[in-house]
Scaffold this motif. Structure first.
Motif, PDB file in Angstrom:
ATOM      1  N   GLU A   1       3.826  10.552  -5.994  1.00 61.59           N
ATOM      2  CA  GLU A   1       4.656  11.106  -7.072  1.00 61.59           C
ATOM      3  C   GLU A   1       3.783  11.715  -8.158  1.00 61.59           C
ATOM      4  OE1 GLU A   1       7.918   8.698  -9.215  1.00 61.59           O
ATOM      5  OE2 GLU A   1       8.449   8.854  -7.100  1.00 61.59           O
ATOM      6  N   ALA A   2       2.783  10.909  -8.539  1.00 63.95           N
ATOM      7  CA  ALA A   2       1.873  11.377  -9.588  1.00 63.95           C
ATOM      8  C   ALA A   2       1.200  12.660  -9.133  1.00 63.95           C
ATOM      9  CB  ALA A   2       0.825  10.310  -9.874  1.00 63.95           C
TER      10      ALA A   2
ATOM     11  N   ALA B   1       0.845  -1.199   0.000  1.00 66.74           N
ATOM     12  CA  ALA B   1       0.000   0.000   0.000  1.00 66.74           C
ATOM     13  C   ALA B   1       0.877   1.244   0.000  1.00 66.74           C
ATOM     14  CB  ALA B   1      -0.900  -0.010   1.229  1.00 66.74           C
ATOM     15  N   CYS B   2       1.973   1.136   0.775  1.00 71.14           N
ATOM     16  CA  CYS B   2       2.878   2.290   0.894  1.00 71.14           C
ATOM     17  C   CYS B   2       3.481   2.632  -0.455  1.00 71.14           C
ATOM     18  CB  CYS B   2       3.957   1.940   1.906  1.00 71.14           C
ATOM     19  SG  CYS B   2       4.998   3.313   2.306  1.00 71.14           S
ATOM     20  N   SER B   3       3.988   1.569  -1.149  1.00 66.91           N
ATOM     21  CA  SER B   3       4.597   1.829  -2.459  1.00 66.91           C
ATOM     22  C   SER B   3       3.558   2.406  -3.413  1.00 66.91           C
ATOM     23  CB  SER B   3       5.212   0.543  -3.019  1.00 66.91           C
ATOM     24  OG  SER B   3       4.204  -0.422  -3.130  1.00 66.91           O
ATOM     25  N   GLU B   4       2.379   1.834  -3.318  1.00 68.06           N
ATOM     26  CA  GLU B   4       1.286   2.334  -4.159  1.00 68.06           C
ATOM     27  C   GLU B   4       1.054   3.809  -3.859  1.00 68.06           C
ATOM     28  OE1 GLU B   4      -3.164   0.941  -4.352  1.00 68.06           O
ATOM     29  OE2 GLU B   4      -1.818  -0.781  -4.448  1.00 68.06           O
ATOM     30  N   GLN B   5       1.021   4.067  -2.564  1.00 71.13           N
ATOM     31  CA  GLN B   5       0.783   5.441  -2.139  1.00 71.13           C
ATOM     32  C   GLN B   5       1.910   6.350  -2.602  1.00 71.13           C
ATOM     33  OE1 GLN B   5      -1.868   6.606  -0.818  1.00 71.13           O
ATOM     34  NE2 GLN B   5      -2.943   4.707  -0.372  1.00 71.13           N
TER      35      GLN B   5
END
Lengths: 754, 209
Positions: free
Chosen positions: A501-502, A492-496
């Motif tokens: 970034e986006a 979830a963190c990486s996704e977040q």
């Protein structure tokens, strides 16, 4: 002026002559003297003047003398100078000669120098070559020296070595000589000894001969002989036995070999025998089998021969019976097997049970051991305590004993020790009481300790373990769950993060948008000061524009007004082609000004042109006059023609027309050839023929014509031509019209202009 | 109660001081931009030492008055915390196109009305000044990358306010003087903060490639 100058010269000469005429002064002097007498002032002045004159004369004479002297000196000097010049000339000649000599010498010197230089260069070259040779020679010399040195060294070493070898050899030689001498001496000695021995031998032989011969019958010799005989016999026997034994040995050897062979054979045979025994066993077996088979066959045969025969053991029924019996047996055996296997299973179960029980017992045992250890500990503790108590008791007893001893001592000493004793015993009792109390307390404490141990150990352990296990399990589960959660969280963190970034990118873009002012948040008001520079600037511009617009509007209105008032035709000045042709006052003024300026310039231009024309005309007139006065023809330039009229005969006019001919070809037309000239035309013809056609020269023709006309005029003048001159002028006018009869004689000539 | 009131007073004082600092910064920043971008003739400026460096300040009376008027109002808005952004727009005189936008975002780090919260140790003024100096230096240095202004320009200062009291006789609504989005480029400059206000500077400019 040229005329004036001689006269002046004359005047000058006369005055100079008068000034030079000094002789009549004597007469005048008297007069002057008289005057001097009359006027003393004047006379004194005269005297002074005179004295001055005299002085001046004296000076003059002295000067003249000096001059003469100077002239003499000059002459002398001149002569001297001449002499000097002569000497100079001579010297110069000498010098020249010397210079020549010097030149020659120099040349020679140069030549010699050149030779010398050449020589020097050759010598240098030689020197260089020689030097190089020298150097090379030196090098070779050095090389040779080196070689020489090496050779010397080698030779010296060789010499030394040879010397040493020589000395060695000499030594050897001497040694050998010595040896030889020794050997010789030895040889001699040996020879001497040999000789001696020989002598002795001879002597001995001789002696022997003598002795043998002397003691022939000696017993010794007989014994010896006997012995010898015996021995020889023995030896012979020995030899015989030896030979015999040898032969025996040979035979034995042969036998041995055969024995070996036999042994080998025996081994082989034994092997074979073993095989044969095996075979025999088999054979026996097979024979048994065969016998059985035979018996069977016989039985079978018997059975087959007598089917009704009683079923014996060997009949098929018997077989079936036996078979069934065997089956029964088999079944029973199977049963037995089953029962045995079941019992086995039972036993194994029992065994397992027992093993588990054993494990349990082991466990119990260990527990019991633990307990035992504990008990032992306890026991040891108790023992220790007991020992302690005993020791205490003993010490107390000892104390008591001492006390009693003391008491006794005290009692024996004096009677009032009772009190003391009582006190002591009291105290002892007290102490004992306290000891008892302490013991009780100790026991209680021990009981408590045991209880505590029981509570802490024994059953508590298992519970703890289970609890611990449970706890561990729970922990593990929770850990797994947590790990899962963690993985989920990291994902979830990486996704977040990616999202962040986006979003950051988006934020930046939006920031740019906001920064560029393309987006204003909803509840934000954008304000500006009412009076800001931009506003002012644009207002200024707008004001200006509006003013101009208003002006334009007004002007348009005015134009309309004017048009309506003056009508369409009033726009006269600009032609009136456009309806909006009204010109503003300023521009009209401007145009007026421009026009005035232009008019001025035009007037100036015209004036200048006029001047030019006047000047040109004057110049042209002058030019024409000059031409006519120099060449004798009056020139009249028409558009394409040039008309030439002779000064001396105004009727004779020639027209050159450059337009009639094509290209560079001009036409010369003789218009009129005078009126009164009797010999005119033929002469003209001649002239024309001569100059134009033959010589191709119009100027010469014209000159000739001029000459002709001139002659004629003079001739005419002498023959009363003067009167007819005016008529000729009129004639020339008629000739100009082209209706002149001479026109017929006009000739067309063509000539190329070169 | 006395300590609370003292605290609030102190907070007010710092707010005032912060506002004064920010206002002053705006003055020098605007002057620097006007000078260095050549919007007003260089002769109109005189040198003043500020923030430990030389800055140029206009002598044009009209301009001075204009800037003072704006800053007075900005001061009030800063005190009430209703101003969000101050924009200096550079506009081409002929075409009225916005060529540059110097944007100063104003972030309130603490609502000035509430005096609650622990007062952090005050930021030394020298540090703030050095930050401001850095911003002004960057404004000066922006000349190196900004396109040259070849045409005559005029400027305008816009205030972005939220729920603010507006003296309508002086201030009027206007558009945001946006730069055409396809031609807008943006450079973020440094920022400074006075614990109460954080000023983020940036310059957006029109760039025809």
């Amino acid at each position: 002026m040229d005329v004036g100058t001689p006269r002046n010269r004359q005047l000058f000469s006369s005055s100079s002559s008068s000034a030079l005429a000094t002789p009549p002064t004597a007469t005048k002097r008297s007069l002057l003297a008289a005057q001097i007498e009359q006027d003393p002032d004047l006379s004194s002045a005269r005297r002074m003047q005179k004295s001055q004159a005299f002085e001046s004369r004296m000076a003059k004479t002295s000067l003249e003398r000096r001059l003469l002297a100077a002239e003499d000196a000059k002459r002398e000097l001149e002569s001297l100078v001449k002499e000097k010049e002569i000497t100079i000339d001579r010297l110069e000649g000498d010098r020249r000669w010397l210079a020549e000599r010097e030149q020659e010498a120099r040349d020679e010197k140069e030549r010699s120098e050149a030779d010398w230089a050449q020589e020097k260069s050759t010598l240098d070259r030689n020197l260089r070559t020689v030097r190089s040779n020298f150097i090379s020679l030196q090098a070779t010399h050095a090389d040779l020296e080196d070689e020489y040195a090496t050779l010397q060294r080698t030779t010296s070493s060789a010499i030394a070595s040879q010397k040493s070898s020589l000395s060695l050899l000499e030594r050897k030689c001497s040694l050998l000589d010595e040896e030889r001498d020794q050997l010789r001496a030895l040889a001699q000695e040996r020879a001497a000894t040999i000789k001696e021995l020989r002598d002795r031998l001879d002597e001995a032989e001789a002696e022997a001969g003598n002795t043998s011969r002397a003691n022939a019958g000696d017993e010794n010799w007989a014994v010896v002989r006997d012995e010898l005989h015996r021995q020889t016999a023995y030896v012979r026997t020995l030899e015989q036995t030896n030979s015999r034994l040898n032969s025996e040995l040979a035979t034995y050897k042969a036998r041995q070999q055969s024995v070996e062979v036999l042994k080998e054979e025996k081994r082989d045979l034994e092997r074979k025998l073993r095989k044969a025994e095996e075979v025999r066993d088999r054979v026996v077996q097979l024979e048994g089998e065969v016998d059985a088979a035979k018996k069977e066959r016989e039985e079978w045969a018997a059975f087959l021969n007598n089917p009704n025969a009683e079923p014996t053991f060997s009949t098929p029924t018997a077989i079936t019976q036996t078979l069934s019996k065997l089956r029964l047996n088999y079944a029973s055996l199977l049963e037995e097997h089953g029962s045995v296997s079941s019992s086995l299973a039972l036993r194994t179960a029992e065994l397992e049970d027992l093993s588990s029980r054993a494990a349990e017992t082991f466990d119990r045992c260990t527990k019991l051991e633990v307990q035992l250890r504990r008990e032992e500990d306890k026991a040891t503790r108790r023992e220790r305590r007991a020992a302690l108590a005993e020791r205490e008791v003993s010490s107390l007893k000892a104390l008591l004993a001492t006390y009693t001893a003391e008491e006794e001592a005290f009692t024996s000493r004096d009677g009032d020790g009772l009190d003391y004793d009582a006190q002591k015993s009291q105290r002892i009792e007290q102490l004992e009481g306290t000891v008892e109390e302490l013991k009780i307390a100790l026991n209680e404490l021990e009981g408590l300790l045991e209880k505590a141990e029981k509570m802490g150990g024994g059953g508590g352990n298992r519970v703890d373990e289970e609890e611990v296990k449970m706890l561990i399990q729970a922990e593990r589960e929770s850990k797994a769950a947590l790990a899962e959660e963690l993985a989920q969280a990291t994902a979830a963190c990486s996704e977040q993060e990616a999202k962040i970034e986006a979003l950051e990118q988006q934020l930046w873009e939006l920031g740019v948008k906001i920064g560029a002012g393309n987006h204003v948040p909803r509840n934000i008001r954008v304000l500006q000061l009412q009076q800001n520079p931009a506003q002012e600037h644009f207002e200024l511009r707008r004001d200006e524009l509006e003013r101009l617009k208003a002006e334009n509007h007004k002007l348009l209105g005015r134009i309309g007004e004017l048009e309506s008032r003056g009508g369409g035709g009033s726009a006269g000045s600009s032609g009136g082609s456009e309806p909006m042709g009204w010109v503003p006052r300023e521009s009209w003024d401007n145009l007026n000004q421009e026009k005035d300026a232009l008019v001025d310039t035009v007037a100036q231009k015209e004036k200048r042109l006029l001047r030019l024309k006047q000047v040109f005309q004057a110049k042209a007139v002058e030019f024409r006059e000059a031409v006519s006065s120099i060449l004798g023809y009056k020139l009249a330039f028409q558009s394409t023609k040039v008309r030439l009229t002779s000064m001396y005969d105004l009727t004779a006019s020639i027209v050159f027309d450059s337009s009639s001919g094509a290209g560079d070809v001009g036409t010369m037309k003789l218009v009129g050839v005078g009126n009164g000239g009797a010999g005119g035309p033929p002469q003209l013809e001649e002239l024309m023929q001569f100059w134009v056609f033959q010589r191709q020269s119009i100027p010469c023709f014209l000159a000739a014509l001029t000459l002709e006309c001139y002659e004629r005029t003079t001739m005419g003048r002498t023959a009363g031509w003067h009167q007819t001159l005016s008529e000729g002028g009129g004639g020339s006018g008629s000739g100009g019209d082209g209706s002149n009869p001479a026109d017929s004689s006009a000739m067309d000539m063509t000539r190329t202009h070169s | 109660m006395p300590p609370a009131s003292k605290q609030s007073q102190r907070g007010n004082i710092t707010l005032k001081g912060s506002t004064a600092l920010v206002t002053e910064f705006f003055k020098f920043a605007v002057n620097s931009i006007l000078y260095h971008r050549g919007i007003y003739p260089a002769d109109d400026f005189h040198m003043v030492k500020k923030y430990g460096q030389v800055v140029l300040v206009t002598q044009d009376l009209g301009l001075e008055k204009y800037i003072d008027n704006i800053l007075q109002q900005v001061h009030e808005w800063l005190m009430s915390g209703t101003i969000k952004q101050l924009v200096l727009a550079v506009i081409a005189k002929e075409t009225r196109i916005t060529l540059e936008r110097w944007v100063f975002d104003i972030h309130l780090q603490e609502p000035p009305t509430t005096s609650d919260g622990k007062p952090a140790p005050p930021k030394p003024e020298s540090e703030i000044q050095s930050e401001i100096r850095a911003v002004i230096k960057q404004i000066v240095a922006s000349n190196t990358f900004l396109p040259t202004l070849n045409e005559p320009t005029v400027f305008n200062i816009l205030a972005f306010t939220e729920n603010a009291d507006i003296p309508t006789e002086k201030w009027v609504d206007t558009d945001a003087h946006a730069i055409e989005p396809s031609k807008a480029q943006q450079v973020k400059l440094r920022s400074f903060d006075t614990q109460l206000h954080k000023i983020e500077a940036m310059v957006a400019y029109r760039y025809d490639a």
